[in-house]
Design a protein around this motif. Sequence first.
Motif, mmCIF file in Angstrom:
data_model
loop_
_atom_site.group_PDB
_atom_site.id
_atom_site.type_symbol
_atom_site.label_atom_id
_atom_site.label_comp_id
_atom_site.label_asym_id
_atom_site.label_seq_id
_atom_site.Cartn_x
_atom_site.Cartn_y
_atom_site.Cartn_z
ATOM 1 N N GLU A 1 -6.179 17.993 -1.043
ATOM 2 C CA GLU A 1 -6.184 18.537 -0.374
ATOM 3 C C GLU A 1 -4.535 18.406 -0.105
ATOM 4 N N GLN A 2 -3.930 17.088 -0.010
ATOM 5 C CA GLN A 2 -2.563 16.919 -0.161
ATOM 6 C C GLN A 2 -2.287 16.816 -1.244
ATOM 7 N N ALA A 3 -3.054 16.599 -2.224
ATOM 8 C CA ALA A 3 -2.511 16.450 -3.712
ATOM 9 C C ALA A 3 -2.266 14.473 -4.251
ATOM 10 N N THR A 4 -2.478 13.917 -2.659
ATOM 11 C CA THR A 4 -2.030 12.201 -2.992
ATOM 12 C C THR A 4 -3.101 10.894 -3.643
ATOM 13 N N TRP A 5 -3.104 9.934 -4.204
ATOM 14 C CA TRP A 5 -2.858 9.023 -4.268
ATOM 15 C C TRP A 5 -2.844 7.840 -3.444
ATOM 16 N N THR A 6 -3.361 6.636 -3.039
ATOM 17 C CA THR A 6 -2.986 5.713 -2.539
ATOM 18 C C THR A 6 -3.686 4.704 -2.833
ATOM 19 N N LEU A 7 -2.532 3.822 -3.530
ATOM 20 C CA LEU A 7 -2.860 2.834 -4.333
ATOM 21 C C LEU A 7 -2.340 1.419 -3.818
ATOM 22 N N ARG B 1 1.110 -1.254 -0.133
ATOM 23 C CA ARG B 1 0.257 -0.324 -0.394
ATOM 24 C C ARG B 1 0.784 1.619 0.213
ATOM 25 N N ALA B 2 0.917 2.721 -0.824
ATOM 26 C CA ALA B 2 1.765 3.308 -1.024
ATOM 27 C C ALA B 2 0.562 4.196 -1.071
ATOM 28 N N THR B 3 1.639 5.466 -1.141
ATOM 29 C CA THR B 3 0.620 6.853 -0.866
ATOM 30 C C THR B 3 1.120 7.423 -2.169
ATOM 31 N N PHE B 4 1.574 8.316 -2.906
ATOM 32 C CA PHE B 4 1.894 9.354 -4.590
ATOM 33 C C PHE B 4 1.841 10.423 -4.144
ATOM 34 N N SER B 5 2.608 11.042 -3.690
ATOM 35 C CA SER B 5 2.119 12.572 -3.521
ATOM 36 C C SER B 5 2.320 13.359 -4.971
ATOM 37 N N LEU C 1 -6.990 2.028 -7.361
ATOM 38 C CA LEU C 1 -6.630 2.792 -6.228
ATOM 39 C C LEU C 1 -7.978 3.467 -5.447
ATOM 40 N N VAL C 2 -6.825 3.112 -4.457
ATOM 41 C CA VAL C 2 -7.587 3.122 -2.552
ATOM 42 C C VAL C 2 -8.320 4.502 -2.260
ATOM 43 N N ASP C 3 -7.669 5.650 -2.655
ATOM 44 C CA ASP C 3 -8.048 6.694 -1.787
ATOM 45 C C ASP C 3 -7.072 8.167 -2.283
ATOM 46 N N ILE C 4 -8.241 8.959 -3.151
ATOM 47 C CA ILE C 4 -7.019 10.126 -3.497
ATOM 48 C C ILE C 4 -7.618 11.658 -2.113
ATOM 49 N N ALA D 1 -8.362 9.328 -12.220
ATOM 50 C CA ALA D 1 -6.428 8.118 -10.926
ATOM 51 C C ALA D 1 -7.073 7.385 -11.379
ATOM 52 N N LEU D 2 -8.813 6.487 -11.195
ATOM 53 C CA LEU D 2 -8.595 5.207 -11.802
ATOM 54 C C LEU D 2 -8.250 4.617 -12.856
ATOM 55 N N GLU D 3 -8.461 5.691 -14.298
ATOM 56 C CA GLU D 3 -7.668 5.773 -15.541
ATOM 57 C C GLU D 3 -6.359 4.972 -15.277
ATOM 58 N N GLU D 4 -6.072 6.080 -15.529
ATOM 59 C CA GLU D 4 -3.947 6.116 -14.706
ATOM 60 C C GLU D 4 -3.730 5.287 -14.292
ATOM 61 N N VAL D 5 -4.040 4.597 -12.929
ATOM 62 C CA VAL D 5 -3.892 3.665 -12.554
ATOM 63 C C VAL D 5 -4.223 2.234 -12.868
ATOM 64 N N LYS D 6 -5.218 1.951 -13.116
ATOM 65 C CA LYS D 6 -5.321 0.644 -14.329
ATOM 66 C C LYS D 6 -3.817 0.694 -15.093
ATOM 67 N N GLY D 7 -3.995 1.946 -15.327
ATOM 68 C CA GLY D 7 -2.489 1.276 -16.461
ATOM 69 C C GLY D 7 -1.744 0.636 -16.393
ATOM 70 N N LEU D 8 -1.603 1.165 -15.080
ATOM 71 C CA LEU D 8 0.191 0.691 -14.512
ATOM 72 C C LEU D 8 0.237 -1.012 -14.947
#
Length: 309
Positions: A166-172, A74-78, A160-163, A108-115
Amino acid sequence: MRRGPSPINALFALDKPTGMTSHDVVSRVRRVLGTSRVGHAGTLDPAASGVLVIGVGQATKLLGLLTLDRKQYRATFSLGVQTTTDDAEGDSIQTAPVSPELLSYPKALEEVKGLIGEQDQVPPAYSAVSVGGKRAYAVARAGQQIELPSRHIQIFDAKLVDIDPEQATWTLDLDVSKGTYIRSIARDLGQKLGCFAHVTNLRRLTSGSISLKDCLTLAELEADGLAAIRAHLLDPVEALELFSYELADNECKPVMHGRPFVPQFQQSYSNNTKIALTYKGGLAGIWRYDGTYVRCDVNFPQAIEGVCV
């Protein structure tokens, strides 16, 4: 430190806390057990936490044999910042605005799926990859430029777990092949999105078949020592993903001396199959079947504890 037989011969998993290197954890285990025969498999960065497999005594011989081919994180990307280390430990080197679209779930879902898929990945400059006999991070810390070769990796799944707008982060949640750097995924994704990115939080959820539920904490280890380890033993046969063969009493002597013998298998195996020889809850050796005999690859003078099958 104890130089004789270790107080235990076992594999276990520890939930590594952040702020410690994997070697720091090994040093703490050595102090608790009073033995130097401790090692780990699958390094975790100091800023990362989660599953770290530890071997003690004879079980250190297994660490290089563990495949641990898949790992889950589980990772958070800033978004918006690139750093020297591709995580929050490094200095900011580039910034860019993050568009509102990137903080919306559809995009975000589109980009994460593309990974998902196979790809070539360049490890971070600040990594433990060996280059010319030196660790890449040592070369980078010395201020020298370094070009690391790419490696072929696979991202089996990405969710994608969360967006956090405010912090401009994705949790995956990421399911990846052995040798994959999550920091490199963040770096490359940020460059693709045109806004840069780095990892601000990383937790390893599984390493091979071993998960957080199998782990003990450092606090439990330091409070209860051997008792804590024995309450969290990993089955070495299961961890190695080998076939097992329970030795009969009359087979123990030839095995102890490394002599080939004809096993009484209840099923057929192909030639060159590795077999875990077990006896009364311990792993006695890893041998190889040649079609008639099993022959010794490695024996363990003190059996490795934890066998459940």
